[in-house]
Design a protein around this motif. Sequence first.
Motif, PDB file in Angstrom:
ATOM      1  N   LEU A   8       0.836  -1.204   0.000  1.00  0.00           N
ATOM      2  CA  LEU A   8       0.000   0.000   0.000  1.00  0.00           C
ATOM      3  C   LEU A   8       0.872   1.256   0.000  1.00  0.00           C
ATOM      4  N   GLU A   9       1.937   1.246   0.800  1.00  0.00           N
ATOM      5  CA  GLU A   9       2.851   2.386   0.837  1.00  0.00           C
ATOM      6  C   GLU A   9       3.455   2.641  -0.543  1.00  0.00           C
ATOM      7  N   PHE A  10       3.896   1.577  -1.192  1.00  0.00           N
ATOM      8  CA  PHE A  10       4.489   1.704  -2.522  1.00  0.00           C
ATOM      9  C   PHE A  10       3.458   2.232  -3.520  1.00  0.00           C
ATOM     10  N   SER A  11       2.235   1.728  -3.444  1.00  0.00           N
ATOM     11  CA  SER A  11       1.183   2.141  -4.386  1.00  0.00           C
ATOM     12  C   SER A  11       0.851   3.614  -4.230  1.00  0.00           C
ATOM     13  N   VAL A  12       0.741   4.061  -2.973  1.00  0.00           N
ATOM     14  CA  VAL A  12       0.426   5.473  -2.724  1.00  0.00           C
ATOM     15  C   VAL A  12       1.561   6.364  -3.222  1.00  0.00           C
ATOM     16  N   ALA A  13       2.791   5.979  -2.898  1.00  0.00           N
ATOM     17  CA  ALA A  13       3.947   6.762  -3.341  1.00  0.00           C
ATOM     18  C   ALA A  13       4.015   6.838  -4.859  1.00  0.00           C
ATOM     19  N   PHE A  14       3.690   5.732  -5.517  1.00  0.00           N
ATOM     20  CA  PHE A  14       3.724   5.703  -6.982  1.00  0.00           C
ATOM     21  C   PHE A  14       2.711   6.682  -7.564  1.00  0.00           C
ATOM     22  N   VAL A  15       1.495   6.665  -7.022  1.00  0.00           N
ATOM     23  CA  VAL A  15       0.449   7.554  -7.545  1.00  0.00           C
ATOM     24  C   VAL A  15       0.790   9.020  -7.240  1.00  0.00           C
ATOM     25  N   LEU A  16       1.308   9.290  -6.042  1.00  0.00           N
ATOM     26  CA  LEU A  16       1.693  10.663  -5.699  1.00  0.00           C
ATOM     27  C   LEU A  16       2.769  11.185  -6.643  1.00  0.00           C
ATOM     28  N   ASN A  17       3.658  10.300  -7.060  1.00  0.00           N
ATOM     29  CA  ASN A  17       4.743  10.704  -7.961  1.00  0.00           C
ATOM     30  C   ASN A  17       4.331  10.675  -9.428  1.00  0.00           C
ATOM     31  N   HIS A  18       3.119  10.183  -9.706  1.00  0.00           N
ATOM     32  CA  HIS A  18       2.574  10.165 -11.075  1.00  0.00           C
ATOM     33  C   HIS A  18       1.162  10.750 -11.005  1.00  0.00           C
ATOM     34  N   SER A  19       1.091  12.005 -10.634  1.00  0.00           N
ATOM     35  CA  SER A  19      -0.187  12.639 -10.311  1.00  0.00           C
ATOM     36  C   SER A  19      -1.156  12.709 -11.478  1.00  0.00           C
ATOM     37  N   ASP A  20      -0.676  12.593 -12.708  1.00  0.00           N
ATOM     38  CA  ASP A  20      -1.582  12.617 -13.856  1.00  0.00           C
ATOM     39  C   ASP A  20      -2.613  11.495 -13.789  1.00  0.00           C
ATOM     40  N   LEU A  21      -2.308  10.439 -13.051  1.00  0.00           N
ATOM     41  CA  LEU A  21      -3.263   9.353 -12.870  1.00  0.00           C
ATOM     42  C   LEU A  21      -4.525   9.827 -12.158  1.00  0.00           C
ATOM     43  N   LEU A  22      -4.421  10.957 -11.446  1.00  0.00           N
ATOM     44  CA  LEU A  22      -5.553  11.485 -10.684  1.00  0.00           C
ATOM     45  C   LEU A  22      -6.223  12.668 -11.369  1.00  0.00           C
ATOM     46  N   ARG A  23      -5.777  13.013 -12.571  1.00  0.00           N
ATOM     47  CA  ARG A  23      -6.285  14.217 -13.229  1.00  0.00           C
ATOM     48  C   ARG A  23      -7.789  14.175 -13.453  1.00  0.00           C
ATOM     49  N   PHE A  24      -8.338  12.985 -13.642  1.00  0.00           N
ATOM     50  CA  PHE A  24      -9.782  12.871 -13.904  1.00  0.00           C
ATOM     51  C   PHE A  24     -10.597  13.177 -12.645  1.00  0.00           C
ATOM     52  N   LYS A  25      -9.982  13.079 -11.471  1.00  0.00           N
ATOM     53  CA  LYS A  25     -10.701  13.354 -10.220  1.00  0.00           C
ATOM     54  C   LYS A  25      -9.752  14.049  -9.249  1.00  0.00           C
TER      55      LYS A  25
END
Length: 319
Positions: A8-25
């Motif tokens: 979970l820590e790795f997954s969160v860090a990955f998404v935080l460092n690839h913020s475009d994955l969250l651009r839709f929301k």
Amino acid sequence: MIISIALLEFSVAFVLNHSDLLRFKRDNLLRNYYMKHDRSIIQFQPDCARYDPGLGYTLKPGVCRFSNREFDTEYRVNSLGMRDDEESLATPEVIVLGDSYAMGWGVEQNETFAEIIAAQTGMKVLNTAVSSYGTVRELKALSRISLERAKFLIIQYCRNDYEENLAYLKNGNTLPVMSEAEYSKIAAKLNHKTKYYFGKHSAYLLKSLAKQVKYLVKPSRGGKTPPPFREDETSLFINALLHSPANLGELTVIVVELNSQSDNDGRFVAALNQRLATKDQPLLDRVQALDLSPSLKPDDFFVLDDHLTPAGTAWSPSD
């Protein structure tokens, strides 16, 4: 259990460092986490800022790097603690006041408003903006600069200027300034809050999810609503201008409002223009207010951070 937390820590860090994955929301748990528990604040970073008895703090003269999840930028700061070179301090023609938006939070030095205006007009432009300054501190910093050749003063207004402008009026048009001990205490607290330890990401997310489950069982009566426009916001801004520590002389004052994406609605500029039309003070004849909100799109803002990307800062009052 440890393996699950690590994943979970790795997954969160990955998404935080690839913020475009969250651009839709953009309004999501990870953005809230970033803003409250992960983001560095430049004015409390010892490499980039220093205490100032008259202003609370300024940037620290010299060179430093300021970075967060979506940017890594260099700051070159002059002897007065402003993100500009020493030459610009000598009799500038245009002076930019403001907070983190005008300072250039998240963009390189040549991408700040001041540098763009200088390139477009050929005039000598000085950037005096410092993160979280309100109108009063911006004008007090201006009093430290030679205005001998200044023709234009550009003030970037943000909705959170309200608190400082209100405190100024309540304090008899005197600026309340934190002590060095208070500054150090805030800096230590914020820098501790953003430090990472194993399990930090997971603890926050699980706690937030638990709250959401609680609200599903027992719905909250509250909810997110846009901040109300305060009727005294324009009068407090004008009071700050009229009682400016700096002598504004015959300067032409251009006011632009910039807020986070959800707050860029132009309400302050509309109300200010109504007040300017009354021309009940001589200074108001030289003040113009511009609404930039229609030209700013979601992609002009970072996904996690509430500041402008380099594309979002590419504006100029001369356009």
